[in-house]
Design a protein around this motif. Structure first.
Motif, PDB file in Angstrom:
ATOM      1  N   VAL A 110       9.148   5.670   5.193  1.00  0.00           N
ATOM      2  CA  VAL A 110       8.173   5.037   6.078  1.00  0.00           C
ATOM      3  C   VAL A 110       6.765   5.494   5.693  1.00  0.00           C
ATOM      4  N   GLY A 111       5.899   4.515   5.407  1.00  0.00           N
ATOM      5  CA  GLY A 111       4.505   4.788   5.004  1.00  0.00           C
ATOM      6  C   GLY A 111       4.343   4.602   3.502  1.00  0.00           C
ATOM      7  N   VAL A 112       4.146   3.340   3.102  1.00  0.00           N
ATOM      8  CA  VAL A 112       4.088   3.042   1.664  1.00  0.00           C
ATOM      9  C   VAL A 112       2.631   3.123   1.183  1.00  0.00           C
ATOM     10  N   GLY A 113       2.029   4.308   1.340  1.00  0.00           N
ATOM     11  CA  GLY A 113       0.671   4.552   0.815  1.00  0.00           C
ATOM     12  C   GLY A 113       0.785   5.075  -0.608  1.00  0.00           C
ATOM     13  N   ASN A 114      -0.167   5.929  -0.992  1.00  0.00           N
ATOM     14  CA  ASN A 114      -0.142   6.457  -2.371  1.00  0.00           C
ATOM     15  C   ASN A 114       1.093   7.309  -2.628  1.00  0.00           C
ATOM     16  N   LEU A 115       1.324   8.282  -1.742  1.00  0.00           N
ATOM     17  CA  LEU A 115       2.474   9.178  -1.940  1.00  0.00           C
ATOM     18  C   LEU A 115       3.790   8.419  -1.764  1.00  0.00           C
ATOM     19  N   PHE A 155       8.985   1.007   4.626  1.00  0.00           N
ATOM     20  CA  PHE A 155       8.435   0.350   5.828  1.00  0.00           C
ATOM     21  C   PHE A 155       6.960   0.688   5.951  1.00  0.00           C
ATOM     22  N   ASP A 156       6.183  -0.295   6.404  1.00  0.00           N
ATOM     23  CA  ASP A 156       4.760  -0.050   6.593  1.00  0.00           C
ATOM     24  C   ASP A 156       4.246  -1.005   7.653  1.00  0.00           C
ATOM     25  N   LEU A 157       3.095  -0.605   8.272  1.00  0.00           N
ATOM     26  CA  LEU A 157       2.567  -1.550   9.260  1.00  0.00           C
ATOM     27  C   LEU A 157       1.459  -2.420   8.682  1.00  0.00           C
ATOM     28  N   ASP A 158       1.026  -2.130   7.476  1.00  0.00           N
ATOM     29  CA  ASP A 158      -0.027  -2.916   6.845  1.00  0.00           C
ATOM     30  C   ASP A 158       0.536  -4.277   6.387  1.00  0.00           C
ATOM     31  N   PRO A 159       0.034  -5.390   6.986  1.00  0.00           N
ATOM     32  CA  PRO A 159       0.590  -6.712   6.634  1.00  0.00           C
ATOM     33  C   PRO A 159       0.453  -7.030   5.148  1.00  0.00           C
ATOM     34  N   ALA A 160      -0.534  -6.392   4.480  1.00  0.00           N
ATOM     35  CA  ALA A 160      -0.709  -6.652   3.053  1.00  0.00           C
ATOM     36  C   ALA A 160       0.444  -6.052   2.234  1.00  0.00           C
ATOM     37  N   LYS A 161       1.104  -5.050   2.781  1.00  0.00           N
ATOM     38  CA  LYS A 161       2.203  -4.398   2.046  1.00  0.00           C
ATOM     39  C   LYS A 161       3.567  -4.972   2.413  1.00  0.00           C
ATOM     40  N   VAL A 162       3.682  -5.408   3.678  1.00  0.00           N
ATOM     41  CA  VAL A 162       4.960  -5.961   4.144  1.00  0.00           C
ATOM     42  C   VAL A 162       5.299  -7.215   3.328  1.00  0.00           C
ATOM     43  N   ALA A 178       8.419  -4.778   7.517  1.00  0.00           N
ATOM     44  CA  ALA A 178       7.661  -4.437   8.726  1.00  0.00           C
ATOM     45  C   ALA A 178       8.468  -3.425   9.529  1.00  0.00           C
ATOM     46  N   LEU A 179       7.750  -2.577  10.264  1.00  0.00           N
ATOM     47  CA  LEU A 179       8.413  -1.518  11.033  1.00  0.00           C
ATOM     48  C   LEU A 179       9.459  -2.039  12.015  1.00  0.00           C
ATOM     49  N   GLU A 180       9.204  -3.247  12.542  1.00  0.00           N
ATOM     50  CA  GLU A 180      10.133  -3.807  13.537  1.00  0.00           C
ATOM     51  C   GLU A 180      11.551  -3.942  12.966  1.00  0.00           C
ATOM     52  N   LEU A 187       9.241  10.628   5.309  1.00  0.00           N
ATOM     53  CA  LEU A 187       8.089  10.294   6.137  1.00  0.00           C
ATOM     54  C   LEU A 187       6.795  10.534   5.357  1.00  0.00           C
ATOM     55  N   THR A 188       6.073   9.442   5.066  1.00  0.00           N
ATOM     56  CA  THR A 188       4.808   9.575   4.332  1.00  0.00           C
ATOM     57  C   THR A 188       3.702   8.773   5.023  1.00  0.00           C
ATOM     58  N   VAL A 189       3.747   8.756   6.356  1.00  0.00           N
ATOM     59  CA  VAL A 189       2.698   8.082   7.134  1.00  0.00           C
ATOM     60  C   VAL A 189       1.530   9.054   7.316  1.00  0.00           C
ATOM     61  N   PRO A 190       0.363   8.571   7.788  1.00  0.00           N
ATOM     62  CA  PRO A 190      -0.718   9.519   8.082  1.00  0.00           C
ATOM     63  C   PRO A 190      -0.309  10.472   9.208  1.00  0.00           C
ATOM     64  N   LEU A 191      -0.963  11.619   9.247  1.00  0.00           N
ATOM     65  CA  LEU A 191      -0.673  12.647  10.253  1.00  0.00           C
ATOM     66  C   LEU A 191      -0.630  12.069  11.673  1.00  0.00           C
ATOM     67  N   SER A 192      -1.592  11.211  11.984  1.00  0.00           N
ATOM     68  CA  SER A 192      -1.711  10.679  13.345  1.00  0.00           C
ATOM     69  C   SER A 192      -0.487   9.851  13.762  1.00  0.00           C
ATOM     70  N   ALA A 193       0.245   9.305  12.784  1.00  0.00           N
ATOM     71  CA  ALA A 193       1.387   8.456  13.130  1.00  0.00           C
ATOM     72  C   ALA A 193       2.717   9.203  12.968  1.00  0.00           C
ATOM     73  N   ALA A 194       2.647  10.486  12.574  1.00  0.00           N
ATOM     74  CA  ALA A 194       3.880  11.199  12.202  1.00  0.00           C
ATOM     75  C   ALA A 194       4.871  11.345  13.366  1.00  0.00           C
TER      76      ALA A 194
HETATM   77  P1  ATP Z   1      -3.352   4.058   0.922  1.00  0.00           P
HETATM   78  O1  ATP Z   1      -4.474   4.407   0.017  1.00  0.00           O
HETATM   79  O2  ATP Z   1      -2.412   3.043   0.339  1.00  0.00           O
HETATM   80  O3  ATP Z   1      -3.725   3.731   2.332  1.00  0.00           O
HETATM   81  P2  ATP Z   1      -2.698   6.765   1.614  1.00  0.00           P
HETATM   82  O4  ATP Z   1      -1.482   7.529   1.286  1.00  0.00           O
HETATM   83  O5  ATP Z   1      -3.996   7.342   1.260  1.00  0.00           O
HETATM   84  O6  ATP Z   1      -2.458   5.347   0.972  1.00  0.00           O
HETATM   85  P3  ATP Z   1      -2.372   6.987   4.482  1.00  0.00           P
HETATM   86  O7  ATP Z   1      -3.498   6.773   5.415  1.00  0.00           O
HETATM   87  O8  ATP Z   1      -1.833   8.366   4.330  1.00  0.00           O
HETATM   88  O9  ATP Z   1      -2.781   6.335   3.135  1.00  0.00           O
HETATM   89  O10 ATP Z   1      -1.160   6.033   4.934  1.00  0.00           O
HETATM   90  C1  ATP Z   1       0.023   5.962   4.246  1.00  0.00           C
HETATM   91  C2  ATP Z   1       0.686   4.638   4.544  1.00  0.00           C
HETATM   92  O11 ATP Z   1       1.214   4.652   5.852  1.00  0.00           O
HETATM   93  C3  ATP Z   1      -0.236   3.442   4.454  1.00  0.00           C
HETATM   94  O12 ATP Z   1       0.389   2.453   3.653  1.00  0.00           O
HETATM   95  C4  ATP Z   1      -0.372   2.959   5.894  1.00  0.00           C
HETATM   96  O13 ATP Z   1      -0.487   1.552   5.977  1.00  0.00           O
HETATM   97  C5  ATP Z   1       0.965   3.406   6.468  1.00  0.00           C
HETATM   98  N1  ATP Z   1       0.965   3.615   7.918  1.00  0.00           N
HETATM   99  C6  ATP Z   1      -0.022   4.019   8.726  1.00  0.00           C
HETATM  100  N2  ATP Z   1       0.414   4.144   9.992  1.00  0.00           N
HETATM  101  C7  ATP Z   1       1.723   3.802   9.971  1.00  0.00           C
HETATM  102  C8  ATP Z   1       2.739   3.716  10.949  1.00  0.00           C
HETATM  103  N3  ATP Z   1       2.511   4.013  12.216  1.00  0.00           N
HETATM  104  N4  ATP Z   1       3.954   3.321  10.550  1.00  0.00           N
HETATM  105  C9  ATP Z   1       4.213   3.010   9.257  1.00  0.00           C
HETATM  106  N5  ATP Z   1       3.306   3.065   8.294  1.00  0.00           N
HETATM  107  C10 ATP Z   1       2.074   3.453   8.640  1.00  0.00           C
END
Ligand code: ATP
Length: 228
Positions: A103-108, A129-136, A147-149, A165-172
């Motif tokens: 969950v969280g398809v960002g850089n990591l 899984f990700d909530l960003d519509p551009a990635k889904v 999508a997360l749903e 789990l690789t979401v941002p801290l705030s969503a962990a």
């Molecule tokens: P990027 O540059 O692609 O945003 P990042 O690793 O720097 O990557 P982060 O802000 O750490 O970015 O977010 C990591 C991923 O988690 C992003 O793709 C973001 O869309 C996704 N994300 C953020 N909140 C949630 C959530 N609540 N559930 C699932 N995915 C989430």
């Protein structure tokens, strides 16, 4: 010697009844991978000192690890490769694939999807899984991003018990709650958050920033000292 037509009789391994220490359990996949290589080149027996040279693990540790598994070797003979391999395969259930989600398809997250733990035969990331519509709706090296749903449905479908789990801290924490509700039993947490979950859920924390800083700290403060 390889190529001999007479195969030694290989007894069926039986599982140990007691629990083995975690440090030993962690080394078993290393033994397994190396024994697979030996088996592939037709080697029939291996000594603990051969294993020690190849894996850089002290021979006494190897003998102790194997002693937890039962009577696996004979003094002066070493270990029968086929027997040991069969034993470890059963023990590690190497043939049983564990499906994992991320969950969280960002850089990591993207890097981990690409990596997909290719050295392990028994783990496979089945979806991101990700909530960003551009990635889904996209995929990373063939692994779909949903999508997360859809998480509960995919977890059920693939019998997933483990999540990365690789979401941002705030969503962990909220994502953890969602994963737990969906039935996940193990979480590999790459966020710096200290997560709360019911005791039946196992959480392993991997904070890469802390790991790197700790390494640098040791290099600065204890130069020349060996680690254990
Ligand atoms: P990027 O540059 O692609 O945003 P990042 O690793 O720097 O990557 P982060 O802000 O750490 O970015 O977010 C990591 C991923 O988690 C992003 O793709 C973001 O869309 C996704 N994300 C953020 N909140 C949630 C959530 N609540 N559930 C699932 N995915 C989430």
């Amino acid at each position: 010697m390889c190529g001999s037509s007479q195969k030694p009789e290989v007894p069926t391994p039986s599982m140990p009844e007691h629990k083995i220490p975690q440090v030993t359990a962690k080394r078993l996949p290393l033994y397994y991978r190396y024994l697979e290589k030996l088996h592939a080149i037709g080697k029939q027996r291996v000594s603990s000192s051969d294993l020690s040279d190849a894996l850089q693990i002290d021979p006494a540790t190897i003998r102790r690890d194997f002693s937890y598994l039962g009577e696996l070797g004979k003094k002066g003979y070493g270990y029968n490769v086929t027997y040991l391999l069969q034993f470890l395969r059963d023990f590690l259930k190497q043939d049983e694939v564990t499906n994992v989600v991320l969950v969280g398809v960002g850089n990591l997250g993207t890097a981990l999807l690409r990596y997909n733990f290719y050295r392990s035969h028994n783990t496979k990331i089945v979806a991101g899984f990700d909530l960003d519509p551009a990635k889904v709706g996209t995929d990373v090296d063939g692994i779909p991003v949903y999508a997360l749903e859809r998480l509960p449905e995919v977890i059920k479908l693939h019998n997933v018990e483990v999540a990365i789990l690789t979401v941002p801290l705030s969503a962990a924490q909220s994502t953890t709650d969602y994963l737990v509700d969906a039935g996940v039993r193990g979480i590999l947490n790459f966020t710096p958050a200290r997560l709360t979950a019911p005791s039946r859920v196992r959480i392993h924390n991997i904070d890469l920033t802390i790991e790197l800083q700790t390494l640098i700290y040791f290099l600065k403060n204890f130069p020349g000292e060996e680690s254990d």
